[in-house]
Write an enzyme that holds these catalytic residues in place. Sequence first.
Site, mmCIF file in Angstrom:
data_model
loop_
_atom_site.group_PDB
_atom_site.id
_atom_site.type_symbol
_atom_site.label_atom_id
_atom_site.label_comp_id
_atom_site.label_asym_id
_atom_site.label_seq_id
_atom_site.Cartn_x
_atom_site.Cartn_y
_atom_site.Cartn_z
ATOM 1 N N SER A 27 -16.029 -17.250 -35.207
ATOM 2 C CA SER A 27 -15.271 -17.368 -34.214
ATOM 3 C C SER A 27 -14.751 -18.861 -34.125
ATOM 4 C CB SER A 27 -15.858 -16.917 -32.977
ATOM 5 O OG SER A 27 -15.284 -16.896 -31.832
ATOM 6 N N GLU A 28 -13.438 -19.273 -33.932
ATOM 7 C CA GLU A 28 -12.801 -20.465 -33.956
ATOM 8 C C GLU A 28 -13.525 -21.296 -33.134
ATOM 9 O OE1 GLU A 28 -10.909 -17.631 -33.628
ATOM 10 O OE2 GLU A 28 -9.401 -17.972 -32.165
ATOM 11 N N ASN A 29 -13.767 -20.990 -31.979
ATOM 12 C CA ASN A 29 -14.735 -21.984 -30.936
ATOM 13 C C ASN A 29 -15.706 -22.509 -31.454
ATOM 14 O OD1 ASN A 29 -15.717 -19.216 -30.361
ATOM 15 N ND2 ASN A 29 -16.648 -20.205 -28.733
ATOM 16 N N GLY A 30 -16.248 -22.108 -32.771
ATOM 17 C CA GLY A 30 -17.302 -22.898 -33.058
ATOM 18 C C GLY A 30 -18.698 -22.019 -33.720
ATOM 19 N N SER B 194 -14.338 -26.436 -37.440
ATOM 20 C CA SER B 194 -13.914 -24.934 -37.285
ATOM 21 C C SER B 194 -12.604 -24.593 -38.033
ATOM 22 C CB SER B 194 -13.907 -24.301 -36.041
ATOM 23 O OG SER B 194 -13.829 -22.830 -36.115
#
Lengths: 218, 233
Positions: free
Chosen positions: A45-48, A87
């Site tokens: 998930s690109e938020n980390g 990320s």
Amino acid sequence: MLDKNGIAKRIAQEVQDGYYVNLGIGIPTLVANFVREDIDVEFQSENGVLGMGPFPFAGEEDADIINAGKQTITTLPGASFFDSALSFGMIRGKHVDLTILGAMEVSQNGDIANWKIPGKMVKGMGGAMDLVASAEQIIVAMMHTNREGESKLLKQCTLPLTGVGCVKKIVTNLAVLEITPDGFLLLERAPGISVAEIKAATDGKLIVNGTVPEMKLA
Amino acid sequence: MIRKTVANVKEALAGVQDGMTFMLGGFGLCGIPENVIAQLVALGVKDITCISNNAGVDDFGLGLLLQKRQIKKMISSYVGENDEFERQMLSGELEVELTPQGTLAEKCRAAQGGFPAFFTPAGYGTEVAEGKETREFNGKMYVLEEAYKADFAFVKAWKGDEAGNLIFKGTARNFNPAMCGAATITVAEVEELLPVGSLDPNQVHIPGIFVQRIFQGETYEKRIEQRTVRQRN
């Protein structure tokens, strides 16, 4: 015709052992529910977070552990957290094997539009532009037509673009299609859907080679 | 040891003025500097430019500053959960610069690490690239993006020490590390402020050199935007 879960189920068949996968918001999120259990896959998930697990049990939600849709999630053994710059390094550096995202429009040369309807809706691109500009393998999950019944598979996108020439494969409620230099190549039909129905719902150039098989969703 | 501690949020925001540019960490409402935002509302600073991935919701996060019309310009990647934001944007009261999320993070990291600009493939061929230099490397097209310049970076960490060393928790890390040291003054608010020697140097995410001021936040609401759960069988 497939529902959203059906589309997700079909896309899950594209997920292979050892893949790191980024799932967009909406139908793509459902794909995680249908991935075979005998293969090892990690969701990014690109938020980390890498190694996302299912939603937490009620009462165990942690405000500090969410996915890119801002939903509370859990992590699986072997998971990791990282900052946004790292990320997107994973994404830009092509370390993520497969990106699955939604779209408002896709053109027959693989352009995608999914972030803005001028004058009506401007929510922003989030991480979509970074994802589509770098991913080697992009599958679009979407309905074949919009709410007005108009085709979302076009000769040229009419909405502001998210990326150019990047989409490789599309799975809709009617069909599986591949982007080729000549147009949308029809690979599979949804159960009970005819080639004529797919043709009628596709505004861009549709290529039909011989007999088109029906999807196997068992 | 160089001490970075200030007594409270008021001291932490000394020097904040109308018209400044601020970076604010957080993804949605996760990992946002809640105490700083509350104090910016109390101070009533106006005409500010905010660099933040999102714009909060109507009644929390940066939404609180939008309500009071304190923000002149927002630089974000996604602004979908805020009706007041949409109203101000469509009416032209609020200037908005939408930036791809990875580019936004990298524009912070570039400022932190001393790069004036960098090439990214994100946004090539879209309106994001309009007016920007593009260049081909190894057969692929890239867009030149410049580092941000900001007066203050406001970040939120889980634990910090008096030397300004920071440790983040979970996905509350997000944009916070890249913003540390990316502005003239970096202010870190932490849930737990510890004496030096309390943090294992191996576990520090951001060294204190990137932080000018650190304080313990008074309270944290940590509001959840989308509470999703599953049932036990």
